[in-house]
Design a protein around this motif. Structure first.
Motif, PDB file in Angstrom:
ATOM      1  N   THR A  11       0.841  -1.201   0.000  1.00 16.03           N
ATOM      2  CA  THR A  11       0.000   0.000   0.000  1.00 16.03           C
ATOM      3  C   THR A  11       0.876   1.251   0.000  1.00 16.03           C
ATOM      4  O   THR A  11       2.040   1.223   0.406  1.00 16.03           O
ATOM      5  N   ALA A  12       0.290   2.356  -0.419  1.00 17.93           N
ATOM      6  CA  ALA A  12       1.018   3.627  -0.414  1.00 17.93           C
ATOM      7  C   ALA A  12       1.319   4.072   1.010  1.00 17.93           C
ATOM      8  O   ALA A  12       2.310   4.779   1.251  1.00 17.93           O
ATOM      9  N   ASP A  13       0.493   3.649   1.981  1.00 14.39           N
ATOM     10  CA  ASP A  13       0.688   4.068   3.369  1.00 14.39           C
ATOM     11  C   ASP A  13       1.979   3.518   3.969  1.00 14.39           C
ATOM     12  O   ASP A  13       2.629   4.185   4.771  1.00 14.39           O
ATOM     13  N   ASN A  14       2.350   2.287   3.615  1.00 16.22           N
ATOM     14  CA  ASN A  14       3.524   1.701   4.258  1.00 16.22           C
ATOM     15  C   ASN A  14       4.742   1.593   3.340  1.00 16.22           C
ATOM     16  O   ASN A  14       5.802   1.147   3.771  1.00 16.22           O
ATOM     17  N   SER A  15       4.609   2.005   2.083  1.00 21.03           N
ATOM     18  CA  SER A  15       5.704   1.824   1.124  1.00 21.03           C
ATOM     19  C   SER A  15       6.966   2.582   1.511  1.00 21.03           C
ATOM     20  O   SER A  15       8.080   2.083   1.318  1.00 21.03           O
ATOM     21  N   ALA A  16       6.814   3.770   2.041  1.00 21.64           N
ATOM     22  CA  ALA A  16       7.990   4.569   2.405  1.00 21.64           C
ATOM     23  C   ALA A  16       8.796   3.870   3.489  1.00 21.64           C
ATOM     24  O   ALA A  16      10.033   3.795   3.406  1.00 21.64           O
TER      25      ALA A  16
END
Length: 242
Positions: A11-16
């Motif tokens: 997900t974009a929320d945890n990718s970083a």
């Protein structure tokens, strides 16, 4: 050392956070990082009042999934550019999610998988899918707690040891991490006496093997009493701030 690290960017929320951890590990060993994402195609038809699949609604779902893919890719490539590490991006559109063959094949060719624990406050179908995917790969997994978003050196490690093949596999898969740690504890709950060791020296043989690899290792045991084994392990982690 780990030379091929696969970052599971669900997900974009945890990718970083996942990318940060992956590139931090890569910096230590000169590893190649693969960013992996599944763009999940909805297999559930949306039914209009006339009981005919609504193509507009289905297309909207696919557009949302592709938008997240693009967002995840931007995050990953930006992290890669900032570190200058060797990397590649892989994205697969699939109706079976992370259980599809190309994703499993990619994972099985990696030394280490890095994924993020699902945040219970942000449920996601793709995160649930990732859980089963991790068990299917047969590769070691570093799971990042959802409350930790920035990489930190792993200085202290606890090995929950019961002499099983699963514990053995996990221990040797984690050898590069154990060698880099300042202290490693082999912790056994309700150990039993065997032909090779007493209950108080459970784990002594694996400790000796790790010590030959340069691991700074100690032994510890505990009785569960009226507690579950998992609770005893969690308490040990909490008490020692591991």
């Amino acid at each position: 050392s780990y030379k091929t690290i696969l970052a599971i960017l669900d997900t974009a929320d945890n990718s970083a956070a996942v990318a940060d951890f992956a590139f931090a590990f890569a910096a230590e060993s000169g590893a190649h990082v693969i960013g992996l994402h599944a763009e999940i195609i909805s297999a559930v038809p949306l039914v209009a009042p006339m009981e005919i699949p609504d193509p507009v609604a289905v297309q909207a779902l696919q557009d949302m999934a592709h938008s997240e893919t693009l967002a995840v890719e931007r995050i990953f490539r930006a992290k890669a550019a900032a570190t200058g590490a060797s990397y590649e991006w892989r994205s697969f559109a699939t109706s079976t999610g992370y259980g599809s063959a190309p994703l499993i094949e990619s994972a099985r060719s990696a030394d280490l998988l890095i994924a993020s624990q699902a945040d219970p406050a942000k449920p996601s179908d793709s995160q649930v899918d990732v859980d089963s995917f991790l068990f299917e790969t047969g590769r070691p997994v570093l799971m990042i707690p959802y409350i930790i978003r920035q990489p930190k050196p792993i200085k202290r490690v606890l090995i929950a040891w019961n002499g099983s093949k699963e514990a053995t596999r996990a221990t040797f898969d984690a050898l590069p991490i154990l060698q880099a740690a300042e202290a490693v504890e082999i912790f056994s709950v309700d150990p039993t006496e065997t032909a090779t060791h007493s209950a108080t020296t459970a784990g002594a043989e694996i400790a000796a093997t790790l010590a030959r690899h340069g691991v700074n290792v100690t032994l510890a045991t505990a009785a569960s009493g009226d507690k579950n084994t998992s609770h005893v392990i969690e308490n040990r982690l909490s008490d020692d701030s591991i």
